[in-house]
Design a protein around this motif. Structure first.
Motif, PDB file in Angstrom:
ATOM      1  N   GLN A 112       0.823  -1.206   0.000  1.00 29.65           N
ATOM      2  CA  GLN A 112       0.000   0.000   0.000  1.00 29.65           C
ATOM      3  C   GLN A 112       0.859   1.259   0.000  1.00 29.65           C
ATOM      4  O   GLN A 112       0.583   2.232  -0.724  1.00 29.65           O
ATOM      5  CB  GLN A 112      -0.933   0.007   1.220  1.00 29.65           C
ATOM      6  N   CYS A 114       3.929   1.520  -1.069  1.00 32.00           N
ATOM      7  CA  CYS A 114       4.617   1.589  -2.363  1.00 32.00           C
ATOM      8  C   CYS A 114       3.718   2.189  -3.446  1.00 32.00           C
ATOM      9  O   CYS A 114       4.168   2.963  -4.291  1.00 32.00           O
ATOM     10  CB  CYS A 114       5.099   0.211  -2.794  1.00 32.00           C
ATOM     11  N   GLU A 115       2.443   1.835  -3.417  1.00 29.32           N
ATOM     12  CA  GLU A 115       1.492   2.383  -4.394  1.00 29.32           C
ATOM     13  C   GLU A 115       1.394   3.893  -4.261  1.00 29.32           C
ATOM     14  O   GLU A 115       1.374   4.626  -5.266  1.00 29.32           O
ATOM     15  CB  GLU A 115       0.113   1.743  -4.205  1.00 29.32           C
ATOM     16  N   SER A 118       4.598   5.650  -5.394  1.00 31.84           N
ATOM     17  CA  SER A 118       4.667   5.664  -6.856  1.00 31.84           C
ATOM     18  C   SER A 118       3.833   6.809  -7.423  1.00 31.84           C
ATOM     19  O   SER A 118       4.195   7.406  -8.439  1.00 31.84           O
ATOM     20  CB  SER A 118       4.170   4.332  -7.422  1.00 31.84           C
ATOM     21  N   GLU A 119       2.725   7.135  -6.754  1.00 30.99           N
ATOM     22  CA  GLU A 119       1.872   8.227  -7.209  1.00 30.99           C
ATOM     23  C   GLU A 119       2.585   9.564  -7.177  1.00 30.99           C
ATOM     24  O   GLU A 119       2.265  10.474  -7.949  1.00 30.99           O
ATOM     25  CB  GLU A 119       0.591   8.294  -6.361  1.00 30.99           C
TER      26      GLU A 119
END
Length: 242
Positions: A112, A114-115, A118-119
């Motif tokens: 979560q 990492c997501e 990345s944004e």
């Protein structure tokens, strides 16, 4: 929707009364709003009043019809208002994963976190377990701060001159992050900025000068006025310096 009704802010300096904000009224319900104007015009003061860091000496602040004028920053945060400072705070001993979990109000998994990283354009494996300290650059800290705001999912996200103190590469990356937030966020972003590239991606531009609102409108309505007069060129000078 955020509604400001006749907001004033007066301080005492050297025995004299100084009006920082004068009868400011404004409705904010767009996705992306930029507030600009000359230095010392009252922009940052207005942002701090919206966040609850300081209390206005006159007027009212309403969030979705509720009067929040007299409640502090903690209660406003609970109601969905986030504030990002010009200079992000260092948190010695805490990792990026810790901070994003705190912002989300729950223990986030590595996937979560990492997501979200990345944004905001950060390579997750390089940052997820990294300590938030002086080894991070200004641009990295600001993107981590934005990641925290995304994790919170706030109604209203305030940024006070996010471009301050970062290099051109980081600024270009920051613009991409804000464009992505504008297109995807379920809420409102308010940015205090002098930067033409930030103003150009705003749904609404608010110009504050000498403590009052000078103009409000779309970039098509406001930008020609800013670029076409001396005061406007001063406002946007920082962009030319980049």
């Amino acid at each position: 929707m955020l509604e400001l009704r006749n907001i004033s802010y007066v301080v005492e300096e050297d025995g004299q009364t100084k009006e920082i904000l004068k009868d400011v009224s404004l409705n904010i319900d767009e996705h992306f709003v930029a507030i600009t104007g000359p230095n010392g015009g009252g922009k940052s003061t207005l942002a701090k009043i919206i966040a609850g860091i300081i209390t206005p000496t006159g007027g009212q602040i309403l969030l979705d019809g509720e009067n929040i004028t007299d409640i502090g920053i903690t209660e406003r945060a609970k109601k969905g208002i986030s504030f990002a400072f010009q200079q992000p705070v260092h948190f010695k001993g805490l990792t990026v994963k810790d901070l994003i979990s705190i912002a989300a109000g729950k223990n986030m998994t590595v996937v979560q976190v990492c997501e979200i990283l990345s944004e905001v354009g950060l390579c997750a494996k390089d940052y997820v377990n990294r300590e938030v300290n002086s080894s991070l650059s200004g641009g990295e800290l600001k993107r981590i701060e934005i990641a925290m705001i995304i994790a919170r999912g706030t109604k209203l996200s305030l940024f006070d001159e996010p471009e301050a103190g970062i290099d051109l590469w980081s600024f270009n990356s920051l613009i991409k992050v804000f464009e992505k937030m504008r297109d995807e966020i379920n809420g409102t972003i308010v940015i205090i900025s002098h930067q033409e590239r930030i103003l150009n991606i705003a749904d609404k531009i608010v110009v504050i000068s000498n403590g009052h609102i000078e103009s409000v409108g779309s970039k098509e309505e406001v930008m020609p006025k800013l670029l076409g007069r001396t005061a406007g060129c001063d406002v946007l000078k920082k962009m030319a310096d980049k």
